[in-house]
Structure formats: C-alpha cells, structure tokens
Design a protein around this motif. Structure first.
Motif, PDB file in Angstrom:
ATOM      1  N   PRO A 122       0.764  -1.322   0.065  1.00 26.53           N
ATOM      2  CA  PRO A 122       0.016  -0.114  -0.097  1.00 26.53           C
ATOM      3  C   PRO A 122       1.074   1.137   0.030  1.00 26.53           C
ATOM      4  N   VAL A 123       0.518   2.263  -0.735  1.00 23.93           N
ATOM      5  CA  VAL A 123       1.094   3.570  -0.646  1.00 23.93           C
ATOM      6  C   VAL A 123       1.205   4.128   0.686  1.00 23.93           C
ATOM      7  N   LYS A 124       2.147   4.610   1.187  1.00 26.82           N
ATOM      8  CA  LYS A 124       2.505   5.333   2.384  1.00 26.82           C
ATOM      9  C   LYS A 124       1.805   6.673   2.058  1.00 26.82           C
ATOM     10  N   LYS A 125       1.287   7.335   3.328  1.00 28.71           N
ATOM     11  CA  LYS A 125       0.750   8.661   3.279  1.00 28.71           C
ATOM     12  C   LYS A 125       1.813   9.793   3.129  1.00 28.71           C
ATOM     13  N   GLU A 126       2.941   9.361   3.624  1.00 29.47           N
ATOM     14  CA  GLU A 126       3.949  10.440   3.332  1.00 29.47           C
ATOM     15  C   GLU A 126       4.420  10.506   1.877  1.00 29.47           C
ATOM     16  N   ASP A 127       4.210   9.295   1.392  1.00 29.83           N
ATOM     17  CA  ASP A 127       4.509   9.225  -0.170  1.00 29.83           C
ATOM     18  C   ASP A 127       3.704   9.857  -0.894  1.00 29.83           C
ATOM     19  N   GLN A 128       2.372   9.716  -0.528  1.00 33.87           N
ATOM     20  CA  GLN A 128       1.174  10.612  -1.315  1.00 33.87           C
ATOM     21  C   GLN A 128       1.480  11.917  -1.124  1.00 33.87           C
ATOM     22  N   ASP A 129       1.878  12.525   0.054  1.00 31.80           N
ATOM     23  CA  ASP A 129       1.856  14.079   0.504  1.00 31.80           C
ATOM     24  C   ASP A 129       3.217  14.556  -0.293  1.00 31.80           C
ATOM     25  N   ALA A 130       4.266  13.752  -0.551  1.00 25.86           N
ATOM     26  CA  ALA A 130       5.352  14.122  -1.135  1.00 25.86           C
ATOM     27  C   ALA A 130       5.087  14.380  -2.775  1.00 25.86           C
ATOM     28  N   GLN A 131       4.594  13.375  -3.115  1.00 24.09           N
ATOM     29  CA  GLN A 131       4.038  13.142  -4.463  1.00 24.09           C
ATOM     30  C   GLN A 131       3.411  14.121  -4.797  1.00 24.09           C
ATOM     31  N   GLN A 399      18.709  13.539  -9.306  1.00 28.21           N
ATOM     32  CA  GLN A 399      19.950  13.256  -8.235  1.00 28.21           C
ATOM     33  C   GLN A 399      20.008  14.266  -7.330  1.00 28.21           C
ATOM     34  N   GLY A 400      19.084  15.329  -7.636  1.00 24.86           N
ATOM     35  CA  GLY A 400      18.793  16.413  -6.278  1.00 24.86           C
ATOM     36  C   GLY A 400      17.685  15.921  -5.672  1.00 24.86           C
ATOM     37  N   ALA A 401      17.067  15.148  -5.738  1.00 29.41           N
ATOM     38  CA  ALA A 401      15.862  14.678  -4.974  1.00 29.41           C
ATOM     39  C   ALA A 401      16.036  14.536  -3.310  1.00 29.41           C
ATOM     40  N   LYS A 402      15.383  15.223  -2.570  1.00 33.03           N
ATOM     41  CA  LYS A 402      15.931  14.977  -1.102  1.00 33.03           C
ATOM     42  C   LYS A 402      14.963  14.020  -0.285  1.00 33.03           C
ATOM     43  N   ASP A 403      13.661  14.143  -0.552  1.00 34.01           N
ATOM     44  CA  ASP A 403      12.780  13.223   0.219  1.00 34.01           C
ATOM     45  C   ASP A 403      11.964  12.280  -0.798  1.00 34.01           C
ATOM     46  N   HIS A 404      11.551  12.417  -1.901  1.00 29.97           N
ATOM     47  CA  HIS A 404      10.696  11.642  -2.857  1.00 29.97           C
ATOM     48  C   HIS A 404      11.620  11.462  -3.936  1.00 29.97           C
ATOM     49  N   GLN A 405      11.928  10.330  -4.162  1.00 28.28           N
ATOM     50  CA  GLN A 405      12.832   9.793  -5.457  1.00 28.28           C
ATOM     51  C   GLN A 405      11.985   9.939  -6.716  1.00 28.28           C
ATOM     52  N   LYS A 413       4.664  11.697 -27.953  1.00 23.63           N
ATOM     53  CA  LYS A 413       3.623  12.732 -28.229  1.00 23.63           C
ATOM     54  C   LYS A 413       4.228  14.303 -27.836  1.00 23.63           C
ATOM     55  N   HIS A 414       5.534  14.237 -27.594  1.00 22.15           N
ATOM     56  CA  HIS A 414       6.371  15.267 -27.448  1.00 22.15           C
ATOM     57  C   HIS A 414       6.509  15.736 -25.795  1.00 22.15           C
ATOM     58  N   PRO A 415       5.442  15.519 -24.980  1.00 21.33           N
ATOM     59  CA  PRO A 415       5.967  15.964 -23.552  1.00 21.33           C
ATOM     60  C   PRO A 415       7.126  15.291 -23.129  1.00 21.33           C
ATOM     61  N   VAL A 416       7.380  15.562 -21.813  1.00 26.04           N
ATOM     62  CA  VAL A 416       8.189  14.811 -21.024  1.00 26.04           C
ATOM     63  C   VAL A 416       7.664  14.349 -19.662  1.00 26.04           C
ATOM     64  N   ASP A 417       7.620  13.250 -19.373  1.00 24.99           N
ATOM     65  CA  ASP A 417       6.717  12.573 -18.278  1.00 24.99           C
ATOM     66  C   ASP A 417       7.803  12.511 -17.035  1.00 24.99           C
ATOM     67  N   ILE A 418       7.180  12.669 -15.968  1.00 27.31           N
ATOM     68  CA  ILE A 418       7.714  12.917 -14.495  1.00 27.31           C
ATOM     69  C   ILE A 418       7.023  11.756 -13.958  1.00 27.31           C
ATOM     70  N   PHE A 419       7.553  10.871 -13.156  1.00 24.31           N
ATOM     71  CA  PHE A 419       7.050   9.578 -12.529  1.00 24.31           C
ATOM     72  C   PHE A 419       7.635   9.597 -11.113  1.00 24.31           C
ATOM     73  N   SER A 420       7.001   9.167 -10.235  1.00 22.18           N
ATOM     74  CA  SER A 420       7.409   8.876  -8.840  1.00 22.18           C
ATOM     75  C   SER A 420       8.215   7.592  -8.744  1.00 22.18           C
TER      76      SER A 420
END
Length: 467
Positions: A122-131, A399-405, A413-420
């Motif tokens: 299950p997804v942790k609440k702190e991960d949801q908040d950081a996301q 590489q500079g991510a502090k809490d949530h990688q 389709k041209h955008p750049v996707d960012i994923f958790s």
C-alpha cells in the motif's frame, strides 16, 4: 446572392448546437497546458551558417566493408526445374494438433516477462503527500527563455547533462555526429552585425562519430568526460577549454556507455560486443592491459554503478535483459530480469534502493533493492518505440531529490513525463504547445538547484529549459 434553403438550415443547426454547448457548460480542451508567452513574443533562434567539411557516412554497409553476407543464396546450385516449381504446393495451415501447440507457443512469446509484482505494498501517506508537493512544484515549470528553442548541436542530440554548479545554469549536449555543445541558459549576447539578442552557445566536435554518453567527474566538476563510437574516451577541461584523451593501451573500443566511481578513480565502460571494461584513471599512461569482461552476447547499451553500493553494476543489454553484477568478482550476475525486447537504459536511484529500466517492449520497470534482495515493484505502460531517427528514451533520476525520488523520460507525443520512483504514479507532463514541435527524446534534471530545473533535447539539435 441569397442563401439557399440548405445553407439557411445549416446555419440554424450550427447556432442551435452552439447554444446547446453553452447551456451544458462543457470546458474547452487543453486548458491545463500553459502558454509561457504569446506567440508574437517568442523568438526563433537561427544560428549563422558555418562552413562544414564533408563528413564520412555514419553507417557503412557490410558490402563496402568487405563482410560477406550470412544468408546469401548459393549460386552454385541450379534453380529448380520449372516443372517442379509448378508442382510445389503452399502449406499455410498446420494440422489441428500442431496448430494448437504452435498457438500456445505464440501466446507465450507475446506475454512479456516481469509485468506483475510479486506483492503490492500500500502507498504510504508520506509518499502521497510528497508526490502532491512535487506535482505542485512541477506545475510551475515553464520555458522562460525568449527563444522557442535553442540550436546547440548540428545534429540529433543523443545525451545531455547540466554542469553541477547551481550558480550558473550551463547545459551540455552531445549529438550523433560527435559534436559537443554548451548553452548558457540565462545568458544573452548581441549579434555583431544587426545587434539582435542571441543565446550564448558554443559548439565543439571532439569526436568523429556519435557521442554515446557524457558525464562530469564526480570529484572534479571541471572535467566533462565523453565516449564515442569512434573508439575514444575524451575529457573537456573547463579551466583551459581544451580536450584530453583517456589512454586505453592503444586500443580502439566502440564505446556504448560508461560510468565513473564516486571517488573518480575508475571508469566502467561497455561495448557493442557485449563487453564491460575497467580503466583505472590513477594509472596515468594507461599502459596496463585493459580489464575486459564478456558479460552478454549482444550489445550493452547502458552501465551504471550503484551510488550507495559501489560494488554493484547494473547492465542493460540488447539481449532483452537487465543484470546486476558484483564488480569484485564478475564471475556471475547476482540478479537478472528478462524484458520483452531490448533494454535501452538501467539507472540506480540516488539512494541506491531502486532501479528503473526502459525497454522497447513499451514498459518502464521499477525494481526495489533491499539487503541484496531485488524484486519488481511496478511496470508502467509507456510507448518506447522511438524508431531509427529518434534517440532511445532513457529514464533518468533527479539526483537532487531530497525526500521523494522521481525520474523523467521522453514521450512520443512530445511532452516529458515525470514519474514517482516510490509509487510509480505519474507526477507531471512538461510541455509548451507554442514552442515544442518535436519529440523531446533526451531530458535531464539539474542536480544542484534548490527548485526543479529540466533541460530537454530533440532530433534537430535544439534544446529547451523548464524552470
């Protein structure tokens, strides 16, 4: 000329439909896509034409290189008798039992491996908040320079990095013809002739064939290393603006990728023949025999050392596998995971507990690493079929991510996707419809800025920076 009955009826229908849409209050599409500036204020960067020397073709056929064809027909045997040709029958259907067996084999082939995690957490609440915080930060990213795109290299960009300094945003790009370009993102200079403002761009060509990878020395940001298909590994000294050569015992190696240890003492590199090698930079002349290991039967396109466990090396290969090796022995892989098609990249996360891969089977896979145990965390459906003329998509961590990688990757389709990297969920898509007209195949985060900064590159040597 009076309108016909048909035209009158048509106009009435259009008016009635518009009134109906207004009553339903249907929102317009693409409201979330931000326009960073009105089209009239966006400048087009067209660099001056420079004299170009004729270049040798990047690909040479096997016939010209004198390599005999493997499946060439044997001309020594005469053709079949015309009468026998007429009697030959086509077989386009098997017997029922054979047909059933073969269909099962085809079904197994189509079923790609490693798509379902062994257990789902299950997804942790702190991960949801950081996301959510990351999603809010990414929503503020815009293209803020006045040019729609900036021409940094002559040809298709194959890789890009930021200089690790946060004081000046300097983007570096390498292309398939061997050129290396530097772009001062916030810098502006005036043209000597018409005094119009231009971006600050400088371009070298240190290699004669495509550059396959580039990275700054982890312990000395004044050195930028590059590898190339021309068989050389070079570095750019930013103090003197000169290039140097890393000696490889006189050998010419078709480099496909490389990575450096955190102490800057050694370089691990891969080749198109499935080899991985080590070069100790403390040996100045490189007189020792190279330490080469034949790990795979096909090309290795990416190698990456775990930043926290420097003895672990991830290897992505065209043989449809990603494997993890202990560089202290290199006798046998300690982990191996199959993919549906070629694996184009494999990179460890900043904390060293995740491995993300991109594959031609149209999936991004996240693997969880903990105490020598490794298992699939999630498989994200993503179109990675770039084809011949678009640079392969590579999932790159911030590489500079502090809490949530988190990581990013190009999109057809041209955008750049960012994923958790913790949940596998999508955080944002970076796109500017007024400026972006091509696939942003190459993308990187800035490793040192306080706020998120992203640079992208396309197939015509042009770059864009989101900040």
């Amino acid at each position: 000329m009076p309108l016909s009955e048909y035209e009158k009826q048509r106009l009435e229908n259009i008016q009635r439909n518009n009134e109906l849409l207004q009553q339903l209050q249907i929102p317009r599409l693409n409201l979330e896509r931000k326009r960073s500036a009105s089209p009239s204020t966006i400048k087009k960067h067209t660099p001056k034409k420079q004299h170009k020397e004729k270049q040798a073709p990047t690909r040479v056929s096997a016939r010209i290189r004198g390599i005999a064809a493997e499946n060439a027909p044997d001309r020594s045997t005469p053709d079949l008798d015309p009468k026998k040709k007429e009697e030959a029958k086509r077989v386009d259907k098997l017997e029922d039992a054979q047909q059933k067996e073969f269909l099962q084999i085809l079904e197994d082939v189509r079923r790609f491996p490693n798509l379902e995690p062994e257990d789902t957490k299950p997804v942790k609440k702190e991960d949801q908040d950081a996301q959510e915080r990351l999603r809010e930060e990414a929503s503020k990213l815009q293209v803020r320079h006045s040019w729609a795109t900036v021409k940094v290299t002559p040809d298709r960009i194959n890789g890009c990095v930021f200089h690790p300094s946060s004081g000046k945003i300097l983007a570096c790009a390498a292309d398939v013809s061997g050129s290396l370009g530097f772009w001062d993102v916030n810098g502006v200079k005036k043209d000597e002739d018409d005094e119009e403002e231009e971006p600050v761009v400088y371009t070298y060509r240190p290699h004669t064939r495509g550059i396959t990878n580039l990275m700054f020395d982890p312990t000395n940001s004044d050195k930028l290393y590059t590898s190339s298909y021309d068989g050389t590994l070079r570095y750019f000294d930013m103090k003197s603006a000169n290039f140097g050569l890393v000696s490889m015992s006189g050998e010419s190696i078709p480099y496909t990728s490389f990575d450096m240890s955190q102490d800057g003492h050694s370089i691990w590199f891969s080749t198109s023949e499935g080899q991985v090698g080590l070069r100790d930079l403390r040996i100045k002349d490189g007189s020792e025999e190279l330490d080469l290991h034949q790990l795979r039967d096909k090309k290795i396109g990416c190698v990456h050392l775990n930043p926290m466990h420097q003895n672990l090396l991830a290897v992505a290969s065209n043989d449809r596998t990603v494997s993890v090796w202990d560089i202290r022995s290199m006798s046998k892989e300690i982990h191996e995971f199959s993919h549906g098609y070629s694996v184009t990249s494999a990179f460890w996360s900043p904390r060293g507990d995740k491995l993300v891969t991109a594959s031609y089977d149209d999936y991004i896979r996240l693997f969880d690493f903990d105490a020598d145990k490794m298992k699939l965390q999630s498989a994200i459906r993503h179109n990675n079929h770039t084809g011949r003329w678009v640079t392969n998509f590579r999932a790159r961590w911030n590489q500079g991510a502090k809490d949530h990688q988190h990581f990013l990757i190009g999109n057809m389709k041209h955008p750049v996707d960012i994923f958790s990297g913790e949940t596998g969920g999508e955080i944002a898509q970076l796109y500017d419809e007024d400026r972006i007209t091509a696939i942003q195949a190459v993308a990187q985060f800035h490793p040192a800025t306080e706020n998120m900064v992203v640079v992208t590159g396309n197939g015509s040597g042009r770059m864009v920076c989101y900040s």
